[in-house]
Design an enzyme around this catalytic site. Sequence first.
Site: not given
Length: 310
Positions: A135, A138-139
């Site tokens: 992701c 997200c990261d």
Amino acid sequence: MPEKIRTLIIGSGPAGYTSAIYASRAGLSPVLYEGMEPGGQLTTTTVVENYPGFAEGVDANILMDQMKKQALRFGTDIRRGRIRSVDFSSRPFRLTDDKDNELVADSVIVATGASARYLGLPSENRFKGMGVSACATCDGFFYRKKTVAVVGGGDTACEEASYLAGICSKVYMIVRRDVLRASKAMQERVMNTANIEILWNCNTQEVLGDMNGVTGVRLLRKDGKVFDIDVDGFFLGIGHHPNSELFKDWLKLDENGYIVTLDGSSRTSVEGVFAAGDVQDPRYRQAVTAAASGCRAALDVERYLLENNL
Ligand code: NDP
């Protein structure tokens, strides 16, 4: 005698819990089955920095725990375990859980989410959460001004690579053929981004790393050449599979297995069954969009029950 349930929610990601919060506040007495991965996909990540309302970011597990507590506070009956079989051929719908309990439900919200595909390498598994991620949104932030690799050549991989290119100093795309599967527009975008380099005809042999996490990737090119690249992060962009297997005989799915919802609502091809979150969303797949669709599903259920005197 099967247990009678007014609103059954299947899944415990942001979509499931948000629908539970709304449904319980509306007096729909929801029962929620948490499923195989309580808290959903978010729990595989660390800090969530793009969920509105948390200026400093929020630990993904804390966020999900808070959603669960909020649903509990309004009276949702939250159960461990999963639904094992469904029969949507007549109303009320008949379901069985994994302890062989029989249930009949007036309405069902399917919020079973999706799972990212991984390559299946042992080294990839070893560094999950330590440099291996599925992701980028997200990261990606954790790789500011660093070098990362993205595997895949579809729209997801191109989108992830473009997103990461805005954050990282360099992005390699590891593509197993000599063409991209992505749409023309996405292809052009990655080709025209200076800090994205595409490594064609390459397969990942091993994710390399040490105690601190990922340090590189060993690649095998189609001509037999094996070589290493130095990277700090390794992102999977080889697709997701919606967790819709259980419903395939009952609900209309698209060609990729996503549940088809009707007219921009959460209604599915079966009246009284609603879908929310990633199981019906191949496009946005964000915690906040899943939460929003959970809200919509609960409102749709409320209307359905009212209109049908249930
Ligand atoms: P796709 O199935 O379209 O693409 C998967 C990519 O990963 C392909 O390039 C494939 O290679 C590669 N791949 C698969 N398995 C492996 C493997 N084991 N090793 C290396 N590479 C592998 O998935 P996407 O998630 O990209 O897209 C799914 C759907 O969602 C598509 O319809 C897409 O258009 C849509 N989508 C739309 C977006 C948008 O409109 N903004 C954003 C994201 C997705 P190969 O080509 O060789 O098979």
